[in-house]
Design a protein around this motif. Sequence first.
Motif, short mmCIF file in Angstrom:
data_model
loop_
_atom_site.label_atom_id
_atom_site.label_comp_id
_atom_site.label_asym_id
_atom_site.label_seq_id
_atom_site.Cartn_x
_atom_site.Cartn_y
_atom_site.Cartn_z
N TYR A 14 -10.79 -1.24 -6.90
CA TYR A 14 -10.58 -2.57 -6.34
C TYR A 14 -9.10 -2.81 -6.16
O TYR A 14 -8.32 -2.63 -7.10
CB TYR A 14 -11.17 -3.63 -7.30
N ASP A 15 -8.68 -3.21 -4.97
CA ASP A 15 -7.27 -3.52 -4.71
C ASP A 15 -7.02 -5.02 -4.78
O ASP A 15 -7.83 -5.83 -4.30
CB ASP A 15 -6.86 -3.01 -3.33
N PHE A 59 -3.44 1.06 3.82
CA PHE A 59 -4.39 0.72 2.76
C PHE A 59 -5.74 1.42 2.93
O PHE A 59 -6.72 1.02 2.32
CB PHE A 59 -4.62 -0.80 2.73
N MET A 60 -5.78 2.46 3.77
CA MET A 60 -7.03 3.19 3.95
C MET A 60 -6.79 4.67 3.76
O MET A 60 -6.11 5.28 4.58
CB MET A 60 -7.62 2.94 5.35
N SER A 113 -8.04 2.91 -0.01
CA SER A 113 -7.38 1.91 -0.85
C SER A 113 -6.51 2.57 -1.91
O SER A 113 -6.68 3.75 -2.25
CB SER A 113 -8.44 1.04 -1.54
N SER A 125 -6.42 1.85 -5.11
CA SER A 125 -7.20 2.12 -6.32
C SER A 125 -8.02 3.40 -6.18
O SER A 125 -8.15 4.16 -7.15
CB SER A 125 -8.10 0.93 -6.64
N GLY A 142 0.80 -1.22 0.00
CA GLY A 142 0.00 0.00 0.00
C GLY A 142 0.83 1.27 0.00
O GLY A 142 1.93 1.32 -0.55
#
Length: 355
Positions: A129-130, A107-108, A110, A112, A97
């Motif tokens: 979408y990851d 990852f927050m 994401s 994408s 990430g």
Amino acid sequence: MPNTIIIGSGSYIPTKVIGKEYFMDSVFYTDEGEKIDKPNEEVIQKFVEITEIETRCYLEEDEFNSDLGYRAAKEAIADAKIDQEDLDYIIYASNFGEVDQNGMTNFMPSMSSRVKNKLNIKNRRTVNYDMIFGCPGWVEAMILADTLIKAKKAKLILVVGSETLSRVTDAFDRNKMIFADGAGAVVVQATDDETVGIIADSTICDNGPELNYLENAPSLKKDEDRRPLYIRMHGRKIYEYALKNVPDAIKETIDKANLTIDDIDKILIHQANAKMDYAMISRLFKLYGRTDYDHAVSPMTIQYLGNSSVATIPTMFDLIRKGKMEGQSFKEKGNIVFTSVGAGMNINAIVYRFP
């Protein structure tokens, strides 16, 4: 049933080139936590002999994973000559990430959604979408994109692979010299021509004893803070696993496409370790009764770009497609293979035919 073709590609290679002199002052430890009592020049030279990695590229201090992914994505969109607002999905492959300068992963939101934001895409129906799937993440993202297109859930998808491994390596681990940063991306589109595009794929997930062959772990130096976790590679186990399983997986995919090795023009294999890659390709040809092969069939970038995980294959694809790798090109109607092995352990492969 619709099929999936690539209509644009892009890549971003960081400008900071790291040579072996960068590691001359490092202090290296074994997997058992013992200090390596050899001159660094000797340790580094042995590393180069095995991996063939002379240089690798790192992102700048003020850059982030999503910056690299954005640049590759923007180039791919421009190359595809599409309106980015028409994208149905953005699939972003990454394993760590948005890593900050202290090695903290995030990852927050994401990856994408971050790249959608940086591209300034306003379409609320463009789904982000990851894909977290080890080094095979970009190939698996392509398989997912093909599945969505075949299911008529999408017609236009951006597939990105981007990683900043230089920020998740243990300062005391020799394997840190393998890892690099970079990003690659493609735009794929639905086509009614079933004879071109992704014509076969396969995925294998061995998540038993193989689970921790690649993992996150504390520093090899035992008196370092045990809380930070770094990428840890158990090289011998990975090498043995890859040689045993990857050639069979590639052959299975070629067979599924009703082709033979003589029908394959290029094999774009994940660039993890030159010695391992040569061995896997050699074993693949032996499965077809061939004891020798033209090494041009399997292009290599690891010597100067290192291992950028999910970014290695899409970066190499973009470089070849745009004539930026000397002596390498794709043929019209030619068949190529995308294939990778990595954390999980996961293996995947795609046979792709150019329109």
